[in-house]
Write an enzyme that holds these catalytic residues in place. Structure first.
Site, short mmCIF file in Angstrom:
data_model
loop_
_atom_site.label_atom_id
_atom_site.label_comp_id
_atom_site.label_asym_id
_atom_site.label_seq_id
_atom_site.Cartn_x
_atom_site.Cartn_y
_atom_site.Cartn_z
N LYS A 156 21.95 42.37 22.81
CA LYS A 156 22.09 42.45 24.25
C LYS A 156 20.97 41.74 25.00
O LYS A 156 21.13 41.31 26.14
CB LYS A 156 22.06 43.92 24.69
CG LYS A 156 23.16 44.78 24.17
CD LYS A 156 22.90 46.23 24.70
CE LYS A 156 23.82 47.22 24.05
NZ LYS A 156 23.41 48.60 24.35
N GLU A 174 17.79 33.35 22.45
CA GLU A 174 17.18 34.66 22.16
C GLU A 174 16.21 35.03 23.26
O GLU A 174 15.52 34.16 23.82
CB GLU A 174 16.42 34.58 20.83
CG GLU A 174 17.16 35.13 19.64
CD GLU A 174 17.33 36.66 19.67
OE1 GLU A 174 17.35 37.28 20.74
OE2 GLU A 174 17.47 37.23 18.58
N ASP A 175 16.11 36.31 23.57
CA ASP A 175 15.12 36.76 24.54
C ASP A 175 13.72 36.76 23.92
O ASP A 175 12.77 36.31 24.53
CB ASP A 175 15.47 38.14 25.10
CG ASP A 175 15.73 39.16 24.00
OD1 ASP A 175 16.09 38.77 22.88
OD2 ASP A 175 15.58 40.37 24.27
N ASP A 198 10.06 38.15 17.56
CA ASP A 198 8.96 39.06 17.28
C ASP A 198 8.58 38.87 15.81
O ASP A 198 7.79 37.97 15.49
CB ASP A 198 9.49 40.48 17.60
CG ASP A 198 8.41 41.51 17.76
OD1 ASP A 198 7.47 41.48 16.96
OD2 ASP A 198 8.49 42.36 18.66
N PHE A 227 4.21 45.48 23.63
CA PHE A 227 5.64 45.78 23.70
C PHE A 227 6.13 45.43 25.11
O PHE A 227 5.68 46.02 26.09
CB PHE A 227 5.91 47.24 23.37
CG PHE A 227 7.35 47.47 23.06
CD1 PHE A 227 7.83 47.28 21.77
CD2 PHE A 227 8.25 47.82 24.06
CE1 PHE A 227 9.17 47.44 21.47
CE2 PHE A 227 9.60 47.98 23.77
CZ PHE A 227 10.06 47.80 22.48
N ASP A 237 14.53 45.80 26.40
CA ASP A 237 14.58 47.25 26.62
C ASP A 237 13.54 48.01 25.81
O ASP A 237 12.95 47.48 24.87
CB ASP A 237 15.95 47.77 26.18
CG ASP A 237 16.09 47.77 24.65
OD1 ASP A 237 15.83 46.73 24.04
OD2 ASP A 237 16.42 48.83 24.08
N ARG A 277 16.20 47.10 31.03
CA ARG A 277 16.77 45.75 30.92
C ARG A 277 16.98 45.12 32.29
O ARG A 277 17.01 43.90 32.43
CB ARG A 277 18.12 45.80 30.19
CG ARG A 277 18.05 46.17 28.73
CD ARG A 277 19.36 45.85 28.06
NE ARG A 277 19.56 46.58 26.81
CZ ARG A 277 19.16 46.16 25.61
NH1 ARG A 277 18.51 45.03 25.50
NH2 ARG A 277 19.41 46.87 24.52
C1 PRP Z 1 15.55 42.30 19.86
C2 PRP Z 1 15.62 40.91 20.44
C3 PRP Z 1 15.77 40.03 19.23
C4 PRP Z 1 15.03 40.80 18.14
C5 PRP Z 1 13.71 40.17 17.87
O1 PRP Z 1 16.83 42.79 19.61
O2 PRP Z 1 16.69 40.77 21.32
O3 PRP Z 1 17.11 39.84 18.87
O4 PRP Z 1 14.85 42.14 18.64
O5 PRP Z 1 12.98 40.91 16.93
P1 PRP Z 1 12.52 40.36 15.52
O6 PRP Z 1 11.98 38.98 15.72
O7 PRP Z 1 11.43 41.34 15.10
O8 PRP Z 1 13.68 40.41 14.58
P2 PRP Z 1 17.18 44.34 19.38
O9 PRP Z 1 17.42 44.64 17.95
O10 PRP Z 1 16.14 45.20 20.08
O11 PRP Z 1 18.58 44.49 20.12
P3 PRP Z 1 18.93 44.21 21.67
O12 PRP Z 1 18.88 42.72 21.88
O13 PRP Z 1 20.29 44.77 21.81
O14 PRP Z 1 17.90 44.93 22.52
#
Ligand code: PRP
Length: 179
Positions: free
Chosen positions: A46, A102-103, A106, A155, A162, A168
């Site tokens: 999302k 991608e947002d 991490d 964070f 979120d 969000r």
């Molecule tokens: C978040 C974000 C990325 C991912 C990055 O998604 O949107 O897709 O984490 O993290 P990483 O590099 O450690 O893998 P999340 O699983 O929180 O789902 P969301 O987008 O629905 O909030």
């Protein structure tokens, strides 16, 4: 937002104006690089919904927008390391130029999984545009072709991101202040 219910809790990292200025630059760069070619903007749900919506408006190309839902954090602040597809592509992308939006990158585990997933669908090319990158947490190095901001190991929430599904809707990116 007149009722700033979040003001005590969230400290601004990037204002709406700073975000929009960077999104415009990214859009211009993408427009230049693809030189009029049709492009599939792949919005990863999302978290990327807001970024992808703004970015799409800054790209001057024949564009198709597709969505892919993935989740690795659930309601937790630590990545589970296991990426789950919550919504699959509605249309094929074989033979297409695909730009994954991608947002945040991490640990990089989600993006690594995503790039491999999309590559199995036979696209002409796969590139990545991420708004935020947090290098301090890298577990899997994945190349990011278009990057908005490199951020510290905090964070972050807002502009699609979120904590336990909240925040969000904030128009800026902030971090949760320590009590
Ligand atoms: C978040 C974000 C990325 C991912 C990055 O998604 O949107 O897709 O984490 O993290 P990483 O590099 O450690 O893998 P999340 O699983 O929180 O789902 P969301 O987008 O629905 O909030």
């Amino acid at each position: 937002m007149p009722n700033a219910w979040y003001r005590e809790k969230i400290k601004t990292l990037y204002s709406p104006e700073q975000i929009q200025a960077r999104v415009r630059e990214l859009g211009a760069e993408i427009t230049r690089d693809y030189r009029g070619k049709p492009l599939v903007l792949l919005c990863v749900l999302k978290g990327s919904f807001m970024f992808a919506a703004d970015l799409a408006r800054c790209i001057d190309l024949p564009l198709r927008v597709e969505f892919l839902g993935v989740q690795s954090y659930g309601d937790d602040t630590m990545s589970s390391g296991v990426v789950q597809i919550t919504l699959d592509l509605a249309r094929p992308v074989d033979g297409e130029e695909v730009l994954i939006v991608e947002d945040i990158v991490d640990t990089g585990l989600t993006l690594d999984y995503l790039v491999h997933q999309v590559q199995t669908r036979g696209p002409a090319s796969v590139k990545v545009c991420a708004l935020l990158h947090k290098p301090a947490r890298t577990k899997k190095k994945v190349s990011i072709d278009y990057l908005g901001f490199t951020i510290p190991n905090k964070f972050v929430v807002g502009y699609g991101l979120d904590v336990a599904q909240r925040y969000r809707n904030l128009p800026f990116i902030g971090h949760v202040a320590q009590p």
